[in-house]
Design a protein around this motif. Structure first.
Motif: not given
Length: 501
Positions: A121, A301, A303
């Motif tokens: 990220i 998230v 990634p």
């Protein structure tokens, strides 16, 4: 924390089911924190700064007003990764991106965090200009809304616009982007028509340009995504005290410490840290150690990729100590098969390295390597990532310092004609994000009484030409000091004198 067990369990179950393909990788859960620690963190109780970070459960922390203590804080926490030249610390590896220059002439303050091998990220840590502060101009100066908007567009909007285009490109490429920090501006999501009169300072609906620009670019305010109603959850971060409970009776309380997200990322929780006596405190620490409250967001998230990067772990190392270098190739897992990491003189040719080590040889992913510096003379160097054909993929600077050296600063002349350019050089600086040069009246003992200031772009050594473009009006005749100062602090590291005739 990272939800490794959940991901592993899903993988094992699916892999054991006959005839079923393994599902796409589940999102990771991680916590990102923004924390202005108030002039180095020791204005109240430095131990409480550490306690607050621990209580947050954060995986990545972005500091403001760190004053050179980023690496120290990481060491106390026992965290292995700290980008002192970015004021970011983490439980996961951090990489400096390829150079992107912001409007102040400094590298844009973001990193790629490797949250799973080869996947990242992007995290930016911003501290936008503080003066003049918009709500004060509205409250004290009687400015109209259009004047406030113009003020914001002149002071803070250019600083955030520098991040929007490059980081939107990162997000469009499939990598989550998080911009956090002390924005020094309220949010248009809080100053709505429905909020007029609900807080004393909100006398008009204002589309605050900084947050509006982020929203228009597709960014999501993590706190407002989780707590959409500013009436029931104001989320005030500044200021309930200098420190709490010492605050002006008519202080313009507001939410100016923000976490903005873009790309394959979703906010699932957002919490405010502060003193238990403050409203809206989700995670309590007493006494609260800052004039800002901290914010931590739990993010899901997925990634994504990152560009080729090579990152010395420290900007400056003492001669004889190891320089540790981490690299990532723009490949699925960061591997650069049969490549090299090379040490070079600053600006040197990769065809003539001083030392090299293999990147990957066979099945090994040698993403971190250590070089000795005993044979390197003090000075500026580069680490470069080179592929198997000898082509340079990435480069980053570091400096070797002689043992016992101290920071120094000098001008190229002792005396200048009015309007003449002044070249300032410095050496053996700490390499912090906001190390800076200040111009002062000669021998002025007030370290906070600078006449001009210039950041040195996290460099250990370098030079800067102060000409009319940098100074504006010529310095009037007189005697001056130039001082090398530490990381946005009023702490002098070195000084030199000059005069203007």
């Amino acid at each position: 924390m990272f939800d490794w067990l959940r991901r592993l369990a899903v993988f094992l179950v699916l892999s054991m089911l006959p005839g079923m393909a393994v599902a796409a990788e589940a999102p990771l859960s991680l916590k990102v924190m923004t924390f202005n620690i108030f002039l180095g963190g020791d204005q109240v109780n430095f131990a409480k700064v550490i306690e607050a970070i621990e209580a947050s459960g954060a995986d990545i922390v972005c500091l403001q007003e760190a004053e050179g203590r980023t690496a120290e804080i990481a060491a106390i926490l026992g965290w292995p990764y700290a980008a002192a030249n970015r004021n970011i610390l983490a439980r996961v590896p951090l990489f400096a991106p390829p150079t992107a220059i912001g409007p102040d002439g400094n590298d844009l303050n973001y990193v790629f965090a490797e949250v799973t091998p080869g996947k990242f990220i992007a995290v930016a840590d911003v501290h936008l200009p503080s003066d003049p502060y918009g709500p004060y101009a509205l409250r004290d100066d009687g400015k109209m809304v259009d004047e406030i908007v113009a003020l914001e567009k002149e002071t803070r909007l250019p600083a955030i616009e520098a991040y929007i285009a490059p980081l939107k490109t990162v997000a469009d490429g499939g990598t989550p982007v998080v911009i956090v920090g002390d924005f020094n501006t309220p949010s248009h999501l809080d100053w709505t028509a429905a909020m007029i009169g609900q807080r004393a300072q909100i006398t008009a609906a204002i589309d605050w340009p900084v947050t509006k620009a982020l929203s228009d670019a597709g960014f999501t305010d993590a706190y407002r995504a989780v707590h959409p109603d500013p009436l029931t959850k104001p989320g005030i971060t500044w200021s309930y005290g200098y420190p709490f409970p010492h605050v002006e009776a008519n202080e313009a309380l507001d939410r100016i410490d923000l976490i903005q997200i873009l790309g394959p990322v979703k906010a699932v929780a957002a919490e405010i840290l502060g003193d238990p006596a403050m409203p809206d405190t989700d995670i309590a620490v007493s006494p609260w150690p800052s004039d800002h409250r901290a914010v931590v967001a739990t993010l899901e998230v997925t990634p994504g990729p990152a560009p080729a990067m090579v990152s010395p772990m420290k900007r400056g190392v003492m001669a004889g100590d190891a320089v540790d270098v981490r690299f990532h190739g723009a490949t699925e897992d960061g591997r650069v098969q049969d490549g090299r990491v090379a040490l070079l003189p600053a600006g040197g040719d990769v065809a003539a390295p001083l030392a090299t080590l293999y990147t990957n040889n066979g099945t090994d992913r040698a993403s971190l390597m250590s070089f000795g510096t005993a044979t390197l003379a003090p000075g500026a160097y580069d680490a470069a990532l080179v592929d198997s054909d000898g082509q340079e993929l990435a480069r980053a600077p570091f400096w070797v310092r002689a043992a016992g050296t101290r920071p120094s600063v000098a001008t190229d002349k002792a005396s200048y004609a009015s309007g003449e350019a002044i070249t300032v050089t410095w050496a053996d600086a700490p390499g912090n994000r906001f190390d800076w040069l200040g111009i002062y009246a000669k021998d002025d003992p007030a370290e906070d009484n600078y006449q001009y200031f210039f950041y040195v772009n996290s460099t250990v050594s370098g030079s800067l030409v102060l000409d009319k473009d940098m100074l504006g009006d010529a310095l009037p005749p007189g005697d001056y000091d130039v001082r090398l100062m530490r990381d946005d602090a009023y702490m002098r590291l070195a000084g030199a004198s000059f005069s203007v005739k």
